[in-house]
Design a protein around this motif. Structure first.
Motif, short mmCIF file in Angstrom:
data_model
loop_
_atom_site.label_atom_id
_atom_site.label_comp_id
_atom_site.label_asym_id
_atom_site.label_seq_id
_atom_site.Cartn_x
_atom_site.Cartn_y
_atom_site.Cartn_z
N GLY A 1 28.11 6.80 -11.56
CA GLY A 1 27.58 5.69 -10.93
C GLY A 1 25.93 5.21 -11.31
O GLY A 1 25.60 5.00 -12.63
N ASP A 2 24.88 5.28 -10.85
CA ASP A 2 23.42 5.12 -10.68
C ASP A 2 22.69 6.62 -11.31
O ASP A 2 21.54 6.08 -12.18
CB ASP A 2 23.14 4.08 -9.91
CG ASP A 2 23.50 2.98 -9.72
OD1 ASP A 2 23.95 2.25 -10.25
OD2 ASP A 2 22.94 2.28 -8.71
N ASP A 3 22.97 7.16 -10.46
CA ASP A 3 22.69 8.50 -11.52
C ASP A 3 23.25 10.12 -11.81
O ASP A 3 24.47 9.11 -12.45
CB ASP A 3 23.04 9.63 -10.11
CG ASP A 3 22.42 9.11 -8.67
OD1 ASP A 3 21.04 8.28 -8.57
OD2 ASP A 3 22.70 8.90 -7.27
N GLU A 4 22.35 10.69 -12.72
CA GLU A 4 23.18 11.55 -13.92
C GLU A 4 23.04 13.14 -13.25
O GLU A 4 22.81 13.26 -12.20
CB GLU A 4 21.98 11.48 -14.62
CG GLU A 4 21.83 10.56 -15.88
CD GLU A 4 21.17 11.32 -16.78
OE1 GLU A 4 21.23 10.59 -17.89
OE2 GLU A 4 20.14 11.47 -16.41
N GLU A 5 23.99 13.42 -13.71
CA GLU A 5 24.96 14.56 -13.12
C GLU A 5 24.79 15.82 -13.51
O GLU A 5 25.10 15.30 -15.28
CB GLU A 5 26.30 14.95 -12.22
CG GLU A 5 26.94 15.62 -11.98
CD GLU A 5 28.45 15.42 -10.62
OE1 GLU A 5 28.19 16.49 -10.55
OE2 GLU A 5 28.52 14.92 -11.12
N ALA A 6 24.29 16.86 -14.19
CA ALA A 6 24.39 18.08 -14.60
C ALA A 6 25.69 18.51 -14.40
O ALA A 6 26.07 19.29 -13.52
CB ALA A 6 22.50 19.01 -14.36
N VAL A 7 26.40 19.06 -15.26
CA VAL A 7 27.93 19.77 -15.56
C VAL A 7 27.42 20.72 -16.56
O VAL A 7 27.14 20.54 -17.21
CB VAL A 7 28.64 18.59 -16.05
CG1 VAL A 7 30.25 18.83 -15.98
CG2 VAL A 7 29.20 17.22 -15.44
N PRO A 8 27.76 21.41 -15.79
CA PRO A 8 28.40 22.93 -16.81
C PRO A 8 28.90 22.99 -17.81
O PRO A 8 30.24 22.45 -17.54
CB PRO A 8 28.75 24.33 -15.60
CG PRO A 8 28.70 23.85 -14.28
CD PRO A 8 28.71 21.93 -14.27
N ILE A 9 28.18 23.73 -19.02
CA ILE A 9 29.57 23.67 -20.18
C ILE A 9 30.56 24.27 -19.85
O ILE A 9 30.27 25.57 -20.05
CB ILE A 9 28.88 23.58 -21.25
CG1 ILE A 9 28.05 22.40 -21.62
CG2 ILE A 9 29.70 23.47 -22.09
CD1 ILE A 9 28.94 21.34 -21.49
N GLU A 10 32.29 24.06 -20.36
CA GLU A 10 32.92 25.79 -19.53
C GLU A 10 33.02 26.52 -21.23
O GLU A 10 32.49 26.08 -22.16
CB GLU A 10 34.07 25.36 -19.91
CG GLU A 10 34.34 24.30 -18.27
CD GLU A 10 34.36 25.18 -16.99
OE1 GLU A 10 34.74 26.48 -17.22
OE2 GLU A 10 33.43 24.82 -16.10
N ASP A 11 33.15 28.25 -21.29
CA ASP A 11 33.50 28.79 -22.51
C ASP A 11 33.45 28.62 -23.23
O ASP A 11 33.14 28.32 -24.63
CB ASP A 11 33.04 29.87 -21.51
CG ASP A 11 33.34 31.52 -23.11
OD1 ASP A 11 31.93 31.59 -23.69
OD2 ASP A 11 34.35 31.75 -23.67
#
Length: 195
Positions: free
Chosen positions: A62-72
């Motif tokens: 949306g209007d925000d940014e989210e930090a998503v962990p990168i899978e192995d």
């Protein structure tokens, strides 16, 4: 596995080091922080010698940014870039068992470098220290290390080597982890105060 000494008995802390190997053949050198025997099986709580790190992708939500962990399994195309970025800080990124790690002295912590990663299953937040950022295919990535110790619970096999737990074993022992981790964190904190 390499072992510097034999583990100490009765759950006393130990400064022994062991090398844990995962199913892919990658290794992780750890210190044995605590050992315990349960139903005739010896278990150890390990702390990696090098600092664990995790790579996150910044994605628009949306209007925000989210930090998503990168899978192995998704780390491969990013690894060489992350390694080069960390080398600028005299840190060596390693593909180790269980987690990525960096060898070298981490930069001093400032309040600007602290981020939080929400663990949605438990609603808890893990505090992380930002180490570096980079771009790949028009997406921003960031490399963080946890501020809390990263413990690994392992079983000692018949050859005296540590092995990763099966999902069933981990589920059985998981309720004991917070108490064990609390004991170790208190001891580590006391050691830092003494330095």
């Amino acid at each position: 596995m390499t072992k510097s000494q034999s583990p100490k008995e009765n759950g006393r802390p130990s400064s022994d080091t062991v090398t844990l190997t995962d199913e892919s053949g990658r290794t992780l050198t750890c210190s044995i922080e605590h050992s315990l025997e349960l139903e005739g099986q010896e278990y150890v709580l390990l702390l990696p010698i090098d600092s664990p790190v995790e790579i996150f992708a910044w994605q628009a939500e949306g209007d925000d940014e989210e930090a998503v962990p990168i899978e192995d399994e998704d780390v491969d195309p990013l690894f060489s870039i992350a390694k080069a970025v960390l080398e600028e800080q005299n840190l060596t990124l390693k593909r180790t068992a269980i987690t990525l790690t960096v060898e070298g002295d981490l930069p001093d912590l400032s309040s600007e470098d602290i981020g939080e990663d929400e663990d949605t299953e438990e609603g808890d937040y893990e505090e992380l220290q930002w180490l570096a950022s980079f771009y790949h295919e028009e997406l921003e990535y960031a490399i963080y290390t946890p501020l809390d110790p990263f413990f690994v619970l392992a079983r000692i096999n018949d050859d005296g080597e540590p092995e990763l737990l099966s999902p069933e074993e981990f589920q059985k022992l998981e309720p004991m982890l917070p108490a064990l981790e609390g004991l170790i964190e208190d001891r580590l904190f006391d050691e830092e105060l003494e330095e």
